[in-house]
Write an enzyme that holds these catalytic residues in place. Structure first.
Site, PDB file in Angstrom:
ATOM      1  N   ASN A  11       0.780  -1.069  -0.037  1.00  0.00           N
ATOM      2  CA  ASN A  11      -0.444   0.006  -0.661  1.00  0.00           C
ATOM      3  C   ASN A  11       1.487   1.913  -0.061  1.00  0.00           C
ATOM      4  O   ASN A  11       1.729   0.887   0.699  1.00  0.00           O
ATOM      5  CB  ASN A  11      -1.021  -0.088   1.164  1.00  0.00           C
ATOM      6  CG  ASN A  11      -2.251   0.424   1.523  1.00  0.00           C
ATOM      7  OD1 ASN A  11      -2.570   0.731   2.605  1.00  0.00           O
ATOM      8  ND2 ASN A  11      -2.549   1.439   0.474  1.00  0.00           N
ATOM      9  N   ASN A  64      -6.591  10.419  -1.143  1.00  0.00           N
ATOM     10  CA  ASN A  64      -6.893   9.483  -2.018  1.00  0.00           C
ATOM     11  C   ASN A  64      -6.002   9.359  -2.958  1.00  0.00           C
ATOM     12  O   ASN A  64      -6.052  10.742  -3.408  1.00  0.00           O
ATOM     13  CB  ASN A  64      -8.249   9.078  -2.025  1.00  0.00           C
ATOM     14  CG  ASN A  64      -8.720   8.022   0.082  1.00  0.00           C
ATOM     15  OD1 ASN A  64      -7.226   7.755  -0.054  1.00  0.00           O
ATOM     16  ND2 ASN A  64      -9.551   8.156   0.072  1.00  0.00           N
ATOM     17  N   CYS A  73      -5.744   6.457   7.606  1.00  0.00           N
ATOM     18  CA  CYS A  73      -4.588   5.796   7.387  1.00  0.00           C
ATOM     19  C   CYS A  73      -4.037   4.281   7.994  1.00  0.00           C
ATOM     20  O   CYS A  73      -2.922   5.555   8.087  1.00  0.00           O
ATOM     21  CB  CYS A  73      -4.566   6.204   5.737  1.00  0.00           C
ATOM     22  SG  CYS A  73      -3.294   5.744   4.753  1.00  0.00           S
ATOM     23  N   ASN A  75      -2.072   2.198   7.398  1.00  0.00           N
ATOM     24  CA  ASN A  75      -0.449   1.544   6.642  1.00  0.00           C
ATOM     25  C   ASN A  75       0.241   2.824   5.989  1.00  0.00           C
ATOM     26  O   ASN A  75       0.944   3.668   6.351  1.00  0.00           O
ATOM     27  CB  ASN A  75      -0.764   1.105   5.197  1.00  0.00           C
ATOM     28  CG  ASN A  75      -1.287  -0.525   5.843  1.00  0.00           C
ATOM     29  OD1 ASN A  75      -0.849  -0.574   6.641  1.00  0.00           O
ATOM     30  ND2 ASN A  75      -1.836  -0.931   4.888  1.00  0.00           N
ATOM     31  N   ASN A 160     -12.467   6.084   9.474  1.00  0.00           N
ATOM     32  CA  ASN A 160     -13.202   6.165   7.980  1.00  0.00           C
ATOM     33  C   ASN A 160     -14.131   5.177   8.091  1.00  0.00           C
ATOM     34  O   ASN A 160     -13.913   4.040   9.116  1.00  0.00           O
ATOM     35  CB  ASN A 160     -12.118   6.367   6.962  1.00  0.00           C
ATOM     36  CG  ASN A 160     -10.872   5.550   7.115  1.00  0.00           C
ATOM     37  OD1 ASN A 160     -11.057   4.557   8.407  1.00  0.00           O
ATOM     38  ND2 ASN A 160     -10.059   4.657   6.392  1.00  0.00           N
ATOM     39  N   HIS A 162     -15.880   1.563   6.855  1.00  0.00           N
ATOM     40  CA  HIS A 162     -15.737   0.463   6.004  1.00  0.00           C
ATOM     41  C   HIS A 162     -16.896  -0.284   6.198  1.00  0.00           C
ATOM     42  O   HIS A 162     -17.412  -0.778   7.352  1.00  0.00           O
ATOM     43  CB  HIS A 162     -14.246  -1.008   7.395  1.00  0.00           C
ATOM     44  CG  HIS A 162     -13.633   0.472   7.258  1.00  0.00           C
ATOM     45  ND1 HIS A 162     -11.901   0.298   6.310  1.00  0.00           N
ATOM     46  CD2 HIS A 162     -12.965   0.806   7.867  1.00  0.00           C
ATOM     47  CE1 HIS A 162     -10.892   0.973   6.447  1.00  0.00           C
ATOM     48  NE2 HIS A 162     -11.166   1.295   7.919  1.00  0.00           N
ATOM     49  N   GLU A 211     -10.419  -0.155  -1.572  1.00  0.00           N
ATOM     50  CA  GLU A 211     -10.676   0.986  -0.804  1.00  0.00           C
ATOM     51  C   GLU A 211     -11.464   1.999  -1.753  1.00  0.00           C
ATOM     52  O   GLU A 211     -11.596   2.460  -2.743  1.00  0.00           O
ATOM     53  CB  GLU A 211      -9.177   1.254  -1.279  1.00  0.00           C
ATOM     54  CG  GLU A 211      -8.831   1.201   0.481  1.00  0.00           C
ATOM     55  CD  GLU A 211      -6.553   2.017   0.531  1.00  0.00           C
ATOM     56  OE1 GLU A 211      -6.890   2.970   0.403  1.00  0.00           O
ATOM     57  OE2 GLU A 211      -5.742   1.461   0.886  1.00  0.00           O
ATOM     58  N   ARG A 212     -12.378   3.106  -0.737  1.00  0.00           N
ATOM     59  CA  ARG A 212     -12.508   4.360  -1.192  1.00  0.00           C
ATOM     60  C   ARG A 212     -11.689   4.920  -1.968  1.00  0.00           C
ATOM     61  O   ARG A 212     -10.438   5.544  -1.458  1.00  0.00           O
ATOM     62  CB  ARG A 212     -13.581   4.954   0.261  1.00  0.00           C
ATOM     63  CG  ARG A 212     -13.673   5.961  -0.253  1.00  0.00           C
ATOM     64  CD  ARG A 212     -14.428   6.890   1.005  1.00  0.00           C
ATOM     65  NE  ARG A 212     -13.959   7.568   2.511  1.00  0.00           N
ATOM     66  CZ  ARG A 212     -13.417   7.722   3.235  1.00  0.00           C
ATOM     67  NH1 ARG A 212     -14.987   8.125   3.687  1.00  0.00           N
ATOM     68  NH2 ARG A 212     -12.634   8.091   3.622  1.00  0.00           N
ATOM     69  N   CYS A 220      -5.169  -2.468   3.274  1.00  0.00           N
ATOM     70  CA  CYS A 220      -5.694  -1.341   3.661  1.00  0.00           C
ATOM     71  C   CYS A 220      -5.242  -1.609   6.112  1.00  0.00           C
ATOM     72  O   CYS A 220      -6.106  -2.878   6.517  1.00  0.00           O
ATOM     73  CB  CYS A 220      -6.778  -1.567   3.457  1.00  0.00           C
ATOM     74  SG  CYS A 220      -7.521  -0.177   4.518  1.00  0.00           S
ATOM     75  N   THR A 222      -6.454   0.420   8.234  1.00  0.00           N
ATOM     76  CA  THR A 222      -7.701   0.028   8.574  1.00  0.00           C
ATOM     77  C   THR A 222      -8.348  -0.373   8.353  1.00  0.00           C
ATOM     78  O   THR A 222      -9.122  -0.970   9.264  1.00  0.00           O
ATOM     79  CB  THR A 222      -8.048   1.782   8.506  1.00  0.00           C
ATOM     80  OG1 THR A 222      -8.372   2.017   7.352  1.00  0.00           O
ATOM     81  CG2 THR A 222      -7.413   3.319   9.694  1.00  0.00           C
ATOM     82  N   GLY A 223      -8.735  -1.172   8.535  1.00  0.00           N
ATOM     83  CA  GLY A 223      -9.441  -1.494   7.011  1.00  0.00           C
ATOM     84  C   GLY A 223      -9.422  -3.372   7.404  1.00  0.00           C
ATOM     85  O   GLY A 223     -10.348  -4.169   7.630  1.00  0.00           O
TER      86      GLY A 223
HETATM   87  O1  ZDP Z   1     -11.069   5.518   3.652  1.00  0.00           O
HETATM   88  C1  ZDP Z   1     -10.764   6.008   2.910  1.00  0.00           C
HETATM   89  O2  ZDP Z   1     -10.778   6.706   1.859  1.00  0.00           O
HETATM   90  C2  ZDP Z   1      -8.698   5.738   2.964  1.00  0.00           C
HETATM   91  N1  ZDP Z   1      -8.756   5.052   1.204  1.00  0.00           N
HETATM   92  C3  ZDP Z   1      -7.996   5.853   3.090  1.00  0.00           C
HETATM   93  C4  ZDP Z   1      -6.295   5.068   3.131  1.00  0.00           C
HETATM   94  C5  ZDP Z   1      -6.327   3.384   4.381  1.00  0.00           C
HETATM   95  C6  ZDP Z   1      -5.542   2.871   4.100  1.00  0.00           C
HETATM   96  N2  ZDP Z   1      -5.567   2.009   2.821  1.00  0.00           N
HETATM   97  C7  ZDP Z   1      -5.489   1.900   5.283  1.00  0.00           C
HETATM   98  O3  ZDP Z   1      -4.189   1.663   5.317  1.00  0.00           O
HETATM   99  O4  ZDP Z   1      -5.428   2.604   6.480  1.00  0.00           O
HETATM  100  C8  ZDP Z   1      -3.999   3.645   3.599  1.00  0.00           C
END
Ligand code: ZDP
Length: 344
Positions: A11, A64, A73, A75, A160, A162, A211-212, A220, A222-223
């Site tokens: 990432n 983004n 974010c 990562n 963010n 998910h 990813e959004r 990701c 946070t994911g």
């Molecule tokens: O929330 C969003 O719009 C994500 N695309 C932000 C990036 C999240 C990321 N992949 C993470 O690791 O949390 C960088």
């Protein structure tokens, strides 16, 4: 402008040090161009280091690849810590209090390029995520129609949004169609990151990420936290697991204080310089309005827009007699066009 590129499990991010500037030196359109893999540097997102506004050591802004802004974010924050250490040397504790739109996040450097991050608490209230899915007994969850299929979708916020969908076999899903449609599903008014998860064992999950604002990515952070929370609440895994993503593995633990702790790598890729063409918005704020700005004298004689307008007017005046000019003024555009076509 100087930048450095970093990646965490593939990432990847462009990082720019703007801690000495008042306003972000970059416009979202420029970020989009820089993130483009063919016309730019190439990255899933662009991250700015900015001066703190509150109690933190530094502030982080994440844009983004499509130019939209993300609140957090995972990562990226690991890469951010590595970036700060590479620029300034690590702090004695090897950690920083990073201000993000999702609150203060604290990354800490570990050995072997690893970084651990206190990612804070998950959000499970629909309005905080945000989602229109009702808060279920344990977490917001609903059957949604996506690309012609019925999917059981759980919603989790990590700052963010998910969406988490559990599947039997990750290799058999219509990943791109489902991911791209669920990203913009009306149940997620701010759009959403989308994750498909396959449970291997209570301490091991496999996931794929849409990813959004960036599409399919290799990882990701946070994911991965959201996936652990949803899977644990659904009874599918423990409070701590290794999460295998296409780019590698993250270790996630949901601790007793309700915080998510994430451990994973963050590595420097390369640094470079880029020249940014001024975009329309920046040009607009810089352009001179002669009638008001130049009352004390021309501010930009080299490029004065009214000088060239004046020169054009003088050239026209020189070319025509007074009678011709009066005729010209009285003719309609239509008459002039007909005359020109007929060669008059
Ligand atoms: O929330 C969003 O719009 C994500 N695309 C932000 C990036 C999240 C990321 N992949 C993470 O690791 O949390 C960088």
């Amino acid at each position: 402008m100087q930048f450095r590129k970093y990646q965490g499990l593939g990432n990847d991010f462009i990082l720019i040090d703007a801690r000495k500037t008042e306003s972000p030196p970059i416009h979202p359109d420029q970020a989009r161009l820089l993130c483009d893999r063919r016309f730019g540097v190439g990255a899933d997102g662009l991250i700015l280091a900015l001066p703190p506004q509150g109690l933190g050591d530094v502030r982080m802004r994440i844009i983004n690849a499509d130019g939209s802004e993300a609140e957090m974010c995972g990562n990226g924050v690991r890469c951010f810590a590595r970036f700060l250490a590479d620029l300034d040397g690590a702090t004695p504790s090897g950690s920083w209090r990073v201000e993000t739109p999702a609150g203060i996040i604290v990354p800490q450097l570990l050995a072997d390029q690893q970084v651990s991050v206190d990612m804070g608490e998950p959000f499970l209230s629909p309005s905080a995520i945000p989602t229109s899915i009702d808060a279920g007994e344990l977490l917001p969850e609903a059957w949604l129609e996506v690309a012609g299929e019925q999917l059981l979708v759980a919603a989790v916020g990590m700052g963010n949004p998910h969406a988490v969908v559990q599947v039997d076999d990750l290799d058999l899903i219509a990943f791109t169609e489902l991911g791209s449609e669920l990203e913009i599903h009306p149940a997620f008014p701010a759009r959403t990151n989308v994750h498909f998860v396959q449970v291997i064992s209570p301490n091991q999950l496999r996931m794929k990420v849409w990813e959004r604002g960036a599409g399919a990515t290799l990882a990701c952070g946070t994911g991965a936290c959201a996936v652990l929370v949803a899977s644990h609440l659904r009874g599918a895994c423990a409070r701590e697991a290794d999460i295998e993503l296409p780019g590698g593995s993250l270790h996630i633990r949901w601790d007793e204080a309700n915080h998510l702790q994430m451990i994973g790598p963050a590595e420097f890729v390369f640094s470079g310089y880029c020249y940014l063409e001024e975009n329309t918005e920046l040009q607009f704020t810089k352009s001179i309005d002669c009638s008001t700005d130049c009352s004390q004298g021309c501010l930009d004689p080299e490029n004065c827009p009214s000088a060239s307008a004046r020169a054009n007017a003088m050239a026209v005046l020189d070319k025509f007699s007074l009678n011709q000019l009066v005729d010209l003024a009285n003719e309609s555009i239509e008459q002039r066009t007909i005359k020109r076509i007929k060669g008059g």
